[in-house]
Design a protein around this motif. Sequence first.
Motif, PDB file in Angstrom:
ATOM      1  N   ASP A  77       0.700  -0.923   0.149  1.00  0.00           N
ATOM      2  CA  ASP A  77       0.142   0.058   0.078  1.00  0.00           C
ATOM      3  C   ASP A  77       0.868   1.440  -0.177  1.00  0.00           C
ATOM      4  O   ASP A  77       1.468   1.989   1.182  1.00  0.00           O
ATOM      5  CB  ASP A  77      -0.823   0.005   1.125  1.00  0.00           C
ATOM      6  N   LYS A  79       0.685   4.319  -0.801  1.00  0.00           N
ATOM      7  CA  LYS A  79       0.268   5.587  -0.112  1.00  0.00           C
ATOM      8  C   LYS A  79       0.189   5.642   1.330  1.00  0.00           C
ATOM      9  O   LYS A  79       0.527   6.286   1.467  1.00  0.00           O
ATOM     10  CB  LYS A  79      -1.177   5.253  -0.874  1.00  0.00           C
ATOM     11  N   SER A  80      -0.326   4.884   1.910  1.00  0.00           N
ATOM     12  CA  SER A  80      -0.213   4.434   3.025  1.00  0.00           C
ATOM     13  C   SER A  80       1.121   4.699   3.547  1.00  0.00           C
ATOM     14  O   SER A  80       1.682   5.351   4.430  1.00  0.00           O
ATOM     15  CB  SER A  80      -0.971   2.899   4.274  1.00  0.00           C
ATOM     16  N   LEU A  81       2.072   3.837   2.772  1.00  0.00           N
ATOM     17  CA  LEU A  81       3.600   4.318   3.111  1.00  0.00           C
ATOM     18  C   LEU A  81       4.000   5.155   3.125  1.00  0.00           C
ATOM     19  O   LEU A  81       4.787   6.262   3.772  1.00  0.00           O
ATOM     20  CB  LEU A  81       4.466   2.764   2.527  1.00  0.00           C
ATOM     21  N   ILE A  83       2.252   8.130   3.125  1.00  0.00           N
ATOM     22  CA  ILE A  83       1.982   8.870   4.311  1.00  0.00           C
ATOM     23  C   ILE A  83       3.320   8.937   5.977  1.00  0.00           C
ATOM     24  O   ILE A  83       2.844   9.723   6.206  1.00  0.00           O
ATOM     25  CB  ILE A  83       0.795   9.119   4.688  1.00  0.00           C
ATOM     26  N   VAL A  84       3.117   7.661   6.007  1.00  0.00           N
ATOM     27  CA  VAL A  84       3.687   7.803   6.961  1.00  0.00           C
ATOM     28  C   VAL A  84       5.323   8.190   6.949  1.00  0.00           C
ATOM     29  O   VAL A  84       5.576   8.736   7.990  1.00  0.00           O
ATOM     30  CB  VAL A  84       3.744   6.409   7.563  1.00  0.00           C
ATOM     31  N   ALA A 111       0.131  10.780  10.580  1.00  0.00           N
ATOM     32  CA  ALA A 111       0.321   8.970  10.203  1.00  0.00           C
ATOM     33  C   ALA A 111      -1.363   8.635  10.584  1.00  0.00           C
ATOM     34  O   ALA A 111      -1.498   7.397  10.053  1.00  0.00           O
ATOM     35  CB  ALA A 111       1.271   8.680  11.442  1.00  0.00           C
ATOM     36  N   SER A 112      -2.158   9.240  11.557  1.00  0.00           N
ATOM     37  CA  SER A 112      -2.940   8.853  11.466  1.00  0.00           C
ATOM     38  C   SER A 112      -3.209   8.223  10.019  1.00  0.00           C
ATOM     39  O   SER A 112      -4.893   7.418   9.592  1.00  0.00           O
ATOM     40  CB  SER A 112      -4.479   8.982  12.569  1.00  0.00           C
ATOM     41  N   ALA A 114      -2.804   7.811   7.356  1.00  0.00           N
ATOM     42  CA  ALA A 114      -2.445   6.270   6.422  1.00  0.00           C
ATOM     43  C   ALA A 114      -3.568   4.948   6.754  1.00  0.00           C
ATOM     44  O   ALA A 114      -3.160   3.981   6.168  1.00  0.00           O
ATOM     45  CB  ALA A 114      -1.330   5.586   6.608  1.00  0.00           C
ATOM     46  N   SER A 115      -4.349   5.286   7.951  1.00  0.00           N
ATOM     47  CA  SER A 115      -4.911   3.873   8.026  1.00  0.00           C
ATOM     48  C   SER A 115      -6.395   3.824   7.827  1.00  0.00           C
ATOM     49  O   SER A 115      -7.179   5.180   7.120  1.00  0.00           O
ATOM     50  CB  SER A 115      -5.702   3.796   9.684  1.00  0.00           C
ATOM     51  N   HIS A 116      -6.717   2.537   6.889  1.00  0.00           N
ATOM     52  CA  HIS A 116      -8.260   2.734   6.563  1.00  0.00           C
ATOM     53  C   HIS A 116      -9.192   2.665   7.547  1.00  0.00           C
ATOM     54  O   HIS A 116     -10.179   2.542   7.233  1.00  0.00           O
ATOM     55  CB  HIS A 116      -7.709   1.220   5.576  1.00  0.00           C
ATOM     56  N   PHE A 118      -9.237   5.206   9.521  1.00  0.00           N
ATOM     57  CA  PHE A 118      -8.934   6.679  10.309  1.00  0.00           C
ATOM     58  C   PHE A 118     -10.885   7.328  10.798  1.00  0.00           C
ATOM     59  O   PHE A 118     -11.362   7.196   9.860  1.00  0.00           O
ATOM     60  CB  PHE A 118      -8.521   7.321   9.574  1.00  0.00           C
TER      61      PHE A 118
END
Length: 155
Positions: A77, A79-81, A83-84, A111-112, A114-116, A118
């Motif tokens: 993932d 995109k999430s990587l 963002i973190v 960082a939050s 990035a969570s699915h 959120f």
Amino acid sequence: MKLRHPKDFAAGLLYVGVGGAFAVIASGYRMGTAARMGPGYFPFWLGVLLMLIGAAVIFGALRGKDAEADAKLSGWDLKSLAIVLAAVVLFGVLLQPMGLVAAVAVLVLVASVASHEFSWRAAALNAVVLVGLAVVIFVYGLGLQFHLWPALLAG
């Protein structure tokens, strides 16, 4: 042995790789002793600990039951990587000019995202708790010299 949990196996390999990198890089610094730690002491032992945890996870992935087997590995993932990683970079950039409180809050809130799973409410509560812990542990507990607030507010 049969690979029964591919996700756990991959996570264990990641831990071993990151821990090994920490230990190898830290071994180039002065170690010191447990009483007078040098700059390489903590990262070296953290790397060793990560490698041990990774080995335990790999061992568990090989020895688990088939009924509990994870699904196949999916793609990264990205995109999430991203963002973190952006949150960590923002923390580093903001720590000096904005202080520890704002930098940790921004780190947690960004960082939050990035969570699915959120939600702003959970992210804000998490930020408040982690800011409090960071201040208590690092500033008051360990006596580290961090600015808590931006220079304009600190006087």
